[in-house]
Design a protein around this motif. Structure first.
Motif, mmCIF file in Angstrom:
data_model
loop_
_atom_site.group_PDB
_atom_site.id
_atom_site.type_symbol
_atom_site.label_atom_id
_atom_site.label_comp_id
_atom_site.label_asym_id
_atom_site.label_seq_id
_atom_site.Cartn_x
_atom_site.Cartn_y
_atom_site.Cartn_z
ATOM 1 N N ILE A 140 -7.285 -5.518 -68.322
ATOM 2 C CA ILE A 140 -7.068 -6.678 -69.192
ATOM 3 C C ILE A 140 -6.465 -6.250 -70.523
ATOM 4 C CG2 ILE A 140 -8.182 -8.608 -70.373
ATOM 5 C CD1 ILE A 140 -10.267 -8.655 -68.162
ATOM 6 N N ALA A 141 -6.981 -5.161 -71.111
ATOM 7 C CA ALA A 141 -6.464 -4.687 -72.395
ATOM 8 C C ALA A 141 -4.990 -4.313 -72.291
ATOM 9 C CB ALA A 141 -7.282 -3.497 -72.881
ATOM 10 N N THR A 142 -4.607 -3.700 -71.183
ATOM 11 C CA THR A 142 -3.206 -3.315 -70.981
ATOM 12 C C THR A 142 -2.312 -4.545 -70.922
ATOM 13 O OG1 THR A 142 -3.884 -1.330 -69.766
ATOM 14 C CG2 THR A 142 -1.611 -2.068 -69.485
ATOM 15 N N ASP A 143 -2.681 -5.514 -70.095
ATOM 16 C CA ASP A 143 -1.858 -6.719 -69.950
ATOM 17 C C ASP A 143 -1.767 -7.485 -71.258
ATOM 18 O OD1 ASP A 143 -1.820 -5.876 -67.350
ATOM 19 O OD2 ASP A 143 -3.017 -7.514 -66.546
ATOM 20 N N LEU A 144 -2.896 -7.634 -71.941
ATOM 21 C CA LEU A 144 -2.903 -8.390 -73.191
ATOM 22 C C LEU A 144 -2.067 -7.705 -74.264
ATOM 23 C CD1 LEU A 144 -5.054 -10.154 -71.842
ATOM 24 C CD2 LEU A 144 -6.394 -10.023 -73.940
ATOM 25 N N SER A 145 -2.145 -6.389 -74.328
ATOM 26 C CA SER A 145 -1.391 -5.685 -75.374
ATOM 27 C C SER A 145 0.111 -5.901 -75.202
ATOM 28 C CB SER A 145 -1.726 -4.194 -75.349
ATOM 29 O OG SER A 145 -1.266 -3.572 -74.162
ATOM 30 N N PHE A 146 0.609 -5.816 -73.969
ATOM 31 C CA PHE A 146 2.037 -6.020 -73.735
ATOM 32 C C PHE A 146 2.454 -7.442 -74.114
ATOM 33 C CE2 PHE A 146 2.072 -2.666 -70.092
ATOM 34 C CZ PHE A 146 1.949 -1.664 -71.036
ATOM 35 N N VAL A 147 1.647 -8.416 -73.711
ATOM 36 C CA VAL A 147 1.984 -9.817 -73.977
ATOM 37 C C VAL A 147 1.875 -10.129 -75.466
ATOM 38 C CG1 VAL A 147 1.295 -12.213 -73.560
ATOM 39 C CG2 VAL A 147 1.355 -10.579 -71.666
ATOM 40 N N ILE A 148 0.861 -9.599 -76.130
ATOM 41 C CA ILE A 148 0.691 -9.838 -77.566
ATOM 42 C C ILE A 148 1.895 -9.317 -78.339
ATOM 43 C CG2 ILE A 148 -0.626 -9.081 -79.591
ATOM 44 C CD1 ILE A 148 -3.152 -9.305 -77.759
ATOM 45 N N THR A 149 2.332 -8.115 -78.022
ATOM 46 C CA THR A 149 3.493 -7.552 -78.710
ATOM 47 C C THR A 149 4.732 -8.421 -78.492
ATOM 48 O OG1 THR A 149 2.637 -5.295 -78.538
ATOM 49 C CG2 THR A 149 5.006 -5.545 -78.873
ATOM 50 N N LEU A 150 4.973 -8.806 -77.241
ATOM 51 C CA LEU A 150 6.146 -9.605 -76.919
ATOM 52 C C LEU A 150 6.095 -10.976 -77.583
ATOM 53 C CD1 LEU A 150 8.746 -10.037 -75.272
ATOM 54 C CD2 LEU A 150 7.309 -10.843 -73.383
ATOM 55 N N VAL A 151 4.966 -11.670 -77.440
ATOM 56 C CA VAL A 151 4.857 -13.038 -77.959
ATOM 57 C C VAL A 151 4.867 -13.047 -79.492
ATOM 58 C CG1 VAL A 151 3.339 -15.050 -78.109
ATOM 59 C CG2 VAL A 151 3.717 -13.940 -75.903
ATOM 60 N N TYR A 152 4.201 -12.072 -80.103
ATOM 61 C CA TYR A 152 4.142 -12.075 -81.563
ATOM 62 C C TYR A 152 5.531 -11.921 -82.173
ATOM 63 C CZ TYR A 152 3.186 -10.771 -86.373
ATOM 64 O OH TYR A 152 3.193 -10.716 -87.751
ATOM 65 N N TRP A 153 6.289 -10.943 -81.698
ATOM 66 C CA TRP A 153 7.580 -10.655 -82.329
ATOM 67 C C TRP A 153 8.671 -11.633 -81.918
ATOM 68 C CZ3 TRP A 153 7.310 -7.858 -86.446
ATOM 69 C CH2 TRP A 153 6.328 -6.872 -86.566
ATOM 70 N N THR A 154 8.455 -12.404 -80.862
ATOM 71 C CA THR A 154 9.467 -13.375 -80.433
ATOM 72 C C THR A 154 9.141 -14.811 -80.841
ATOM 73 O OG1 THR A 154 8.415 -13.592 -78.250
ATOM 74 C CG2 THR A 154 10.206 -11.981 -78.466
ATOM 75 N N LEU A 155 7.847 -15.178 -80.863
ATOM 76 C CA LEU A 155 7.490 -16.574 -81.094
ATOM 77 C C LEU A 155 6.610 -16.818 -82.321
ATOM 78 C CD1 LEU A 155 6.659 -17.682 -77.418
ATOM 79 C CD2 LEU A 155 8.787 -18.047 -78.687
ATOM 80 N N VAL A 156 5.838 -15.830 -82.727
ATOM 81 C CA VAL A 156 4.853 -16.063 -83.788
ATOM 82 C C VAL A 156 5.310 -15.549 -85.149
ATOM 83 C CG1 VAL A 156 2.500 -15.535 -84.567
ATOM 84 C CG2 VAL A 156 2.937 -16.066 -82.151
ATOM 85 N N HIS A 157 5.884 -14.366 -85.180
ATOM 86 C CA HIS A 157 6.230 -13.749 -86.460
ATOM 87 C C HIS A 157 7.204 -14.606 -87.260
ATOM 88 C CE1 HIS A 157 7.002 -10.628 -89.417
ATOM 89 N NE2 HIS A 157 8.299 -10.814 -89.228
ATOM 90 N N ASP A 158 6.821 -14.883 -88.495
ATOM 91 C CA ASP A 158 7.648 -15.652 -89.425
ATOM 92 C C ASP A 158 7.841 -14.807 -90.675
ATOM 93 O OD1 ASP A 158 8.857 -17.365 -91.177
ATOM 94 O OD2 ASP A 158 7.449 -19.027 -90.905
ATOM 95 N N PRO A 159 9.063 -14.317 -90.940
ATOM 96 C CA PRO A 159 9.293 -13.454 -92.109
ATOM 97 C C PRO A 159 8.882 -14.091 -93.432
ATOM 98 C CG PRO A 159 11.202 -13.480 -90.650
ATOM 99 C CD PRO A 159 10.280 -14.559 -90.165
ATOM 100 N N LYS A 160 8.836 -15.425 -93.469
ATOM 101 C CA LYS A 160 8.465 -16.103 -94.711
ATOM 102 C C LYS A 160 6.955 -16.019 -94.964
ATOM 103 C CE LYS A 160 12.228 -19.470 -94.301
ATOM 104 N NZ LYS A 160 12.570 -20.913 -94.187
#
Length: 285
Positions: A140-160
């Motif tokens: 579970i930790a492996t799968d979540l880590s990959f998805v968290i990295t992908l989703v954060y930098w593509t959909l969540v991260h806001d430079p502002k």
């Protein structure tokens, strides 16, 4: 046919694996007893991820560019974020992995002779609960880590709002690198069918976020949605986001499975003697 398919599904989903000492060994060591360097690695890995998790909790602050109304920071809201769920699982699997190594280094109950040493391994045994829980948390930790990295930098991260600093990179980028390192070093297998566990964890977080919203919970700056893409005021888009994450989780597990398979093949070619880890592998079902 349906009966055979059901039995095959049950075999694929269970957490039984022989020999269980593989959970305590590195793919790159010789001998069946956990190598001392692997024990040192497990301690260093556990202390590193634990330190990062503690730092992430202790060093919380409002976004650098936040200019809204004054908000009193609630440290316990650290636990509502999917990123932190994932990192806690990394810490959990690291601690369990360390416990498994200590268990097998101290175990001298039964032996199978092999070349120059005696191997603490029975002819056939049920996978210990500690190994099964470690395997589950690792998956579970492996799968979540990959998805968290992908989703954060593509959909969540806001430079502002989100500044890029060392801690942000550690929990949103190095989390995946940490689990890639784990996949490269450990000896236990990754089963494709276990993708369901990671997807299930993602769905559990979706249910939690809906419940949290329903009881009036807010994020750290007082907004009703923990993440903009997971706003249950817009249930259609929120359901879609949860479903998308579950699907991506399945693909992430596929990547993990391929990495583990490649590790085994490379180790077999580079160090034929390292195939000792599979020498006494018995049927798992």
């Amino acid at each position: 046919m349906l009966g055979r398919m059901w039995q095959a599904s049950r075999r694929g989903l269970n957490l039984e694996h022989n020999p269980p000492h593989q959970f305590a060994c590195s793919q790159w060591q010789t001998g069946h007893r956990p190598a001392i360097y692997y024990l040192v690695y497990r301690w260093l890995f556990f202390l590193s991820v634990l330190s990062i998790a503690i730092t992430s909790f202790a060093c919380q602050r409002l976004p650098q560019h936040y200019d809204g109304p004054k908000v009193e920071l609630n440290y316990f809201k650290w636990f509502i974020y999917f990123t932190n769920w994932g990192y806690l699982l990394i810490v959990l699997q690291a601690g369990l992995g360390l416990a498994v190594v200590h268990k097998y280094r101290n175990q001298k109950t039964y032996c199978i002779p092999c070349d120059e040493e005696e191997i603490p391994l029975p002819r056939r045994q049920k996978t210990p609960l500690l190994c099964r829980v470690y395997w589950l948390s690792h998956n579970i930790a492996t799968d979540l880590s990959f998805v968290i990295t992908l989703v954060y930098w593509t959909l969540v991260h806001d430079p502002k709002i989100h500044e890029i600093n060392a801690l942000n990179i550690l929990v949103h980028g190095c989390n995946s690198l940490a689990m890639l390192l784990e996949l490269s070093v450990t000896a236990h297998p990754i089963r494709a069918a276990h993708a369901i566990f990671g997807a299930g964890a993602g769905l559990m977080y979706g249910i939690f976020s809906a419940f949290y919203w329903a009881v009036g919970g807010t994020d750290r700056i007082g907004l009703p949605a923990i993440y903009p893409a997971l706003d249950w005021n817009k249930p259609g888009s929120a359901f879609g986001f949860v479903a998308l994450c579950a699907v991506v989780m399945m693909f992430a597990h596929g990547v993990a499975t391929l990495v583990a398979l490649s590790r085994t093949k490379i180790a077999g070619r580079c160090r034929p003697s390292s195939s000792h880890l599979d020498k006494f592998t018995l049927p798992t079902h």
